[in-house]
Design a protein around this motif. Structure first.
Motif, PDB file in Angstrom:
ATOM      1  N   GLU A  26      65.279 -53.707 -42.973  1.00  0.00           N
ATOM      2  CA  GLU A  26      65.974 -54.840 -42.360  1.00  0.00           C
ATOM      3  C   GLU A  26      67.480 -54.861 -42.583  1.00  0.00           C
ATOM      4  OE1 GLU A  26      64.121 -58.571 -43.332  1.00  0.00           O
ATOM      5  OE2 GLU A  26      62.175 -57.609 -43.605  1.00  0.00           O
ATOM      6  N   GLY A  27      67.994 -54.097 -43.546  1.00  0.00           N
ATOM      7  CA  GLY A  27      69.413 -54.157 -43.843  1.00  0.00           C
ATOM      8  C   GLY A  27      69.764 -55.404 -44.631  1.00  0.00           C
ATOM      9  N   ALA A  28      70.939 -55.948 -44.363  1.00  0.00           N
ATOM     10  CA  ALA A  28      71.435 -57.102 -45.117  1.00  0.00           C
ATOM     11  C   ALA A  28      70.524 -58.313 -44.934  1.00  0.00           C
ATOM     12  CB  ALA A  28      72.854 -57.446 -44.678  1.00  0.00           C
ATOM     13  N   SER A  29      70.477 -59.172 -45.952  1.00  0.00           N
ATOM     14  CA  SER A  29      69.632 -60.364 -45.896  1.00  0.00           C
ATOM     15  C   SER A  29      70.362 -61.568 -45.322  1.00  0.00           C
ATOM     16  CB  SER A  29      69.131 -60.706 -47.303  1.00  0.00           C
ATOM     17  OG  SER A  29      70.222 -60.995 -48.171  1.00  0.00           O
ATOM     18  N   SER A  30      71.697 -61.568 -45.331  1.00  0.00           N
ATOM     19  CA  SER A  30      72.463 -62.757 -44.943  1.00  0.00           C
ATOM     20  C   SER A  30      73.015 -62.695 -43.522  1.00  0.00           C
ATOM     21  CB  SER A  30      73.629 -62.964 -45.924  1.00  0.00           C
ATOM     22  OG  SER A  30      73.151 -63.126 -47.243  1.00  0.00           O
ATOM     23  N   TRP A  31      72.961 -61.541 -42.880  1.00  0.00           N
ATOM     24  CA  TRP A  31      73.439 -61.400 -41.498  1.00  0.00           C
ATOM     25  C   TRP A  31      72.741 -60.203 -40.865  1.00  0.00           C
ATOM     26  CZ3 TRP A  31      76.821 -61.078 -45.727  1.00  0.00           C
ATOM     27  CH2 TRP A  31      77.116 -59.782 -46.157  1.00  0.00           C
ATOM     28  N   GLU A  32      72.810 -60.117 -39.545  1.00  0.00           N
ATOM     29  CA  GLU A  32      72.191 -59.006 -38.826  1.00  0.00           C
ATOM     30  C   GLU A  32      73.069 -57.762 -38.972  1.00  0.00           C
ATOM     31  OE1 GLU A  32      69.298 -58.857 -37.241  1.00  0.00           O
ATOM     32  OE2 GLU A  32      68.810 -60.946 -37.743  1.00  0.00           O
ATOM     33  N   SER A  33      72.593 -56.780 -39.711  1.00  0.00           N
ATOM     34  CA  SER A  33      73.404 -55.582 -39.966  1.00  0.00           C
ATOM     35  C   SER A  33      72.857 -54.335 -39.295  1.00  0.00           C
ATOM     36  CB  SER A  33      73.522 -55.334 -41.467  1.00  0.00           C
ATOM     37  OG  SER A  33      72.256 -55.021 -42.027  1.00  0.00           O
ATOM     38  N   ARG A  34      71.714 -54.450 -38.662  1.00  0.00           N
ATOM     39  CA  ARG A  34      71.133 -53.307 -37.972  1.00  0.00           C
ATOM     40  C   ARG A  34      70.971 -53.654 -36.500  1.00  0.00           C
ATOM     41  NH1 ARG A  34      67.903 -50.839 -42.100  1.00  0.00           N
ATOM     42  NH2 ARG A  34      69.351 -50.540 -43.823  1.00  0.00           N
ATOM     43  N   GLY A  35      71.240 -52.700 -35.666  1.00  0.00           N
ATOM     44  CA  GLY A  35      71.048 -52.926 -34.247  1.00  0.00           C
ATOM     45  C   GLY A  35      72.093 -52.203 -33.426  1.00  0.00           C
ATOM     46  N   THR A  36      71.838 -52.129 -32.140  1.00  0.00           N
ATOM     47  CA  THR A  36      72.765 -51.504 -31.208  1.00  0.00           C
ATOM     48  C   THR A  36      72.857 -52.370 -29.966  1.00  0.00           C
ATOM     49  OG1 THR A  36      70.934 -50.171 -30.320  1.00  0.00           O
ATOM     50  CG2 THR A  36      72.336 -49.147 -31.996  1.00  0.00           C
ATOM     51  N   GLY A  37      74.056 -52.446 -29.424  1.00  0.00           N
ATOM     52  CA  GLY A  37      74.276 -53.257 -28.243  1.00  0.00           C
ATOM     53  C   GLY A  37      74.201 -52.446 -26.963  1.00  0.00           C
ATOM     54  N   GLU A  38      74.705 -53.046 -25.898  1.00  0.00           N
ATOM     55  CA  GLU A  38      74.604 -52.454 -24.569  1.00  0.00           C
ATOM     56  C   GLU A  38      75.930 -51.908 -24.058  1.00  0.00           C
ATOM     57  OE1 GLU A  38      72.956 -55.460 -22.092  1.00  0.00           O
ATOM     58  OE2 GLU A  38      70.992 -55.421 -23.090  1.00  0.00           O
ATOM     59  N   ASN A  39      77.019 -52.135 -24.790  1.00  0.00           N
ATOM     60  CA  ASN A  39      78.332 -51.681 -24.318  1.00  0.00           C
ATOM     61  C   ASN A  39      79.109 -51.059 -25.477  1.00  0.00           C
ATOM     62  OD1 ASN A  39      80.411 -51.216 -22.538  1.00  0.00           O
ATOM     63  ND2 ASN A  39      81.218 -53.301 -22.634  1.00  0.00           N
ATOM     64  N   PRO A  40      78.771 -49.816 -25.850  1.00  0.00           N
ATOM     65  CA  PRO A  40      79.395 -49.191 -27.021  1.00  0.00           C
ATOM     66  C   PRO A  40      80.754 -48.574 -26.715  1.00  0.00           C
ATOM     67  CG  PRO A  40      77.772 -47.712 -26.091  1.00  0.00           C
ATOM     68  CD  PRO A  40      77.702 -48.980 -25.274  1.00  0.00           C
ATOM     69  N   MET A  41      81.529 -48.418 -27.773  1.00  0.00           N
ATOM     70  CA  MET A  41      82.774 -47.657 -27.752  1.00  0.00           C
ATOM     71  C   MET A  41      82.774 -46.734 -28.959  1.00  0.00           C
ATOM     72  SD  MET A  41      86.725 -48.964 -28.224  1.00  0.00           S
ATOM     73  CE  MET A  41      86.965 -49.509 -26.521  1.00  0.00           C
ATOM     74  N   VAL A  42      83.268 -45.515 -28.787  1.00  0.00           N
ATOM     75  CA  VAL A  42      83.435 -44.596 -29.911  1.00  0.00           C
ATOM     76  C   VAL A  42      84.827 -44.799 -30.492  1.00  0.00           C
ATOM     77  CG1 VAL A  42      83.511 -42.190 -30.649  1.00  0.00           C
ATOM     78  CG2 VAL A  42      81.852 -42.912 -28.906  1.00  0.00           C
ATOM     79  N   LEU A  43      84.907 -44.978 -31.799  1.00  0.00           N
ATOM     80  CA  LEU A  43      86.176 -45.156 -32.495  1.00  0.00           C
ATOM     81  C   LEU A  43      86.373 -43.991 -33.464  1.00  0.00           C
ATOM     82  CD1 LEU A  43      88.621 -47.043 -32.942  1.00  0.00           C
ATOM     83  CD2 LEU A  43      87.308 -48.145 -34.769  1.00  0.00           C
ATOM     84  N   VAL A  44      87.421 -43.219 -33.228  1.00  0.00           N
ATOM     85  CA  VAL A  44      87.715 -42.024 -34.032  1.00  0.00           C
ATOM     86  C   VAL A  44      88.798 -42.397 -35.048  1.00  0.00           C
ATOM     87  CG1 VAL A  44      88.372 -39.594 -33.979  1.00  0.00           C
ATOM     88  CG2 VAL A  44      87.219 -40.623 -31.987  1.00  0.00           C
ATOM     89  N   ILE A  45      88.447 -42.348 -36.318  1.00  0.00           N
ATOM     90  CA  ILE A  45      89.325 -42.838 -37.377  1.00  0.00           C
ATOM     91  C   ILE A  45      90.124 -41.699 -38.013  1.00  0.00           C
ATOM     92  CG2 ILE A  45      89.447 -44.036 -39.605  1.00  0.00           C
ATOM     93  CD1 ILE A  45      88.516 -45.931 -37.533  1.00  0.00           C
ATOM     94  N   ASP A  46      91.436 -41.659 -37.768  1.00  0.00           N
ATOM     95  CA  ASP A  46      92.421 -40.917 -38.580  1.00  0.00           C
ATOM     96  C   ASP A  46      92.133 -39.423 -38.773  1.00  0.00           C
ATOM     97  OD1 ASP A  46      93.278 -43.518 -38.805  1.00  0.00           O
ATOM     98  OD2 ASP A  46      92.882 -43.701 -40.944  1.00  0.00           O
TER      99      ASP A  46
END
Length: 223
Positions: A26-46
């Motif tokens: 389930e991941g974190a207990s206090s917020w939704e931390s697992r899942g995938t949406g319908e409109n992704p973007m790839v972010l390339v860091i540094d």
């Protein structure tokens, strides 16, 4: 099933806590931390010259740039390069960040350039930042909201630094976060493994790159 590369660092008690407290499912207990949406973007860091350096062992790479990771970075870049091609073929938008240290007066200095194998395409956005998180002091959030992005697929470095800071901020701003683990790197192996473990438990989906590609493929299937 995803290869959990941090397993060798865990004690038997650690493994039991993760399983019994539900972090594995389930991941974190206090917020939704697992899942995938319908409109992704790839972010390339540094993925820049001063961080990557030459394709040599890291102890040699740091002789040119103290921040360079050498072979560690280049191993990940091989995965990032093919992953970006996969994403672009499916019209998934790609955004980059560059860290510009205060020690550089010229933001166009060659040390700050994104390395050629994963260089931005003309249509890609490049955001300069001064700190770890891609959100801090930048217009990234405004861009994501404007483009109706709901999921960030983050690649680059470092696992324990800029990737983690950006992941935490993305989660706190309400975005799903997906981390293709072969496309993320860190100069310290323990930091890399523990960083991925921490983000997997509380902030993100940590998956093998092939699994992330399957997710992106499904976005194309919906069109």
């Amino acid at each position: 099933m995803t290869d959990r590369i941090w397993e060798d660092l865990l004690s038997e008690q650690d493994k039991q806590v993760i399983q019994k407290a539900g972090y594995d499912s389930e991941g974190a207990s206090s917020w939704e931390s697992r899942g995938t949406g319908e409109n992704p973007m790839v972010l390339v860091i540094d993925v820049q010259q001063l961080i990557v350096g030459e394709n040599v062992p890291i102890l040699e790479a740091v002789e040119e740039y103290r921040t360079a990771m050498g072979e560690i970075a280049w191993d990940a870049i091989e995965h990032i390069q093919s992953f970006l091609s996969f994403a672009r073929e499916r019209d998934i938008p790609v955004t980059y960040t560059r860290v510009v240290p205060t020690s550089y007066d010229d933001p166009n200095h060659e040390d700050l350039a994104i390395v050629d194998p994963v260089a931005p395409e003309p249509e890609d956005t490049v955001i300069d930042k001064s700190y770890a998180s891609a959100f801090y002091g930048t217009d990234l959030l405004s861009r994501l909201v404007r483009d109706d992005v709901d999921t960030l697929v983050i690649v680059g470095n470092s696992t324990s630094g800029c990737v983690r800071a950006t992941t935490v901020d993305a989660q706190q701003h309400g975005f799903d976060v997906v981390l293709p683990q072969e496309c993320i790197f860190d100069r310290i192996e323990a930091s890399h493994k523990i960083g991925l473990l921490d983000m997997w438990m509380k902030y993100a989906e940590v998956l093998e790159t092939a699994e992330v590609e399957t997710y992106l493929e499904s976005m194309g299937d919906d069109e």
